[in-house]
Design a protein around this motif. Sequence first.
Motif, short mmCIF file in Angstrom:
data_model
loop_
_atom_site.label_atom_id
_atom_site.label_comp_id
_atom_site.label_asym_id
_atom_site.label_seq_id
_atom_site.Cartn_x
_atom_site.Cartn_y
_atom_site.Cartn_z
N UNK A 86 -97.84 -33.94 29.26
CA UNK A 86 -97.30 -34.89 30.21
C UNK A 86 -96.08 -35.62 29.66
N UNK A 87 -95.70 -35.34 28.46
CA UNK A 87 -94.55 -36.00 27.85
C UNK A 87 -93.28 -35.57 28.58
N UNK A 146 -77.75 -35.47 13.03
CA UNK A 146 -77.94 -36.26 14.26
C UNK A 146 -79.14 -35.76 15.05
N UNK A 147 -79.30 -34.45 15.12
CA UNK A 147 -80.45 -33.87 15.83
C UNK A 147 -81.75 -34.32 15.17
N UNK A 166 -86.68 -40.41 15.78
CA UNK A 166 -86.84 -41.66 16.54
C UNK A 166 -87.51 -41.45 17.90
N UNK A 167 -87.91 -40.19 18.19
CA UNK A 167 -88.67 -39.92 19.41
C UNK A 167 -87.86 -39.87 20.69
N UNK A 168 -86.54 -39.77 20.58
CA UNK A 168 -85.71 -39.79 21.78
C UNK A 168 -85.63 -38.43 22.48
N UNK A 169 -86.13 -37.36 21.83
CA UNK A 169 -86.13 -36.03 22.45
C UNK A 169 -87.49 -35.36 22.23
N UNK A 226 -92.13 -32.30 18.60
CA UNK A 226 -90.93 -31.73 19.21
C UNK A 226 -90.97 -30.21 19.06
N UNK A 227 -90.54 -29.52 20.10
CA UNK A 227 -90.54 -28.06 20.11
C UNK A 227 -89.13 -27.52 19.95
#
Length: 204
Positions: free
Chosen positions: A52-53, A108-109, A115-118, A146-147
């Motif tokens: 659901x993320x 940057x990636x 930081x959980x932004x993606x 993250x995938x």
Amino acid sequence: MSKAAKRLGIHPMTLRQWAIDGKIPFSWVGRERRFSSLDVENLKRGSGSTASRPRREVLYVRVSGSSGQESWLAAQEQELRATSTGEVVKVVRDRGSGLRENRPGLNRVLAMVCDGSVSVVRVTHEDRLARFGVGWLKRLLSVYGVTLEVLHPNKSGGRDELLEDFVSLVTTFAGRVYGMRSTEARKRLLAETGQCASEEDGAV
């Protein structure tokens, strides 16, 4: 696979990666992966927070040259945008060899991952992210939920760039070897000079 991915609320490439990582059982029917309804439901219940993320994508594109190759960067971005199924948070462009670990764009990636932004990192080819050590990067991304999605998993990003990376690797290796030899030569010279000086000081 597309039906199972839809039931989980994820992209088919994410489900494929989960299958590769052993997160869900599957069987081969011809050249397609098949998932049982029971396994899909169990995964959906067990990882509801992941499923659901919100799908927030960072698109990473890279070329090896320090200048030029704008069309190749644009082509990678266009292909990734065309296949996007979520919110594209940012497009990160990098210039430099895939052998380099310390790349501004890659840093940057990784910062966005931490930081959980993606929730998804997408590239056209695996070697856009790195020439070596992609497995370690996948594990790092998975720690943060993250995938990594690779649009063309089994294709190289370019023979010419691979050759450039090979030349870069050989040049770096040769430089280090010559540097070691140079250091050893200086040490021998200093030792010999010191010995000669000692003999001269002791002479009558």
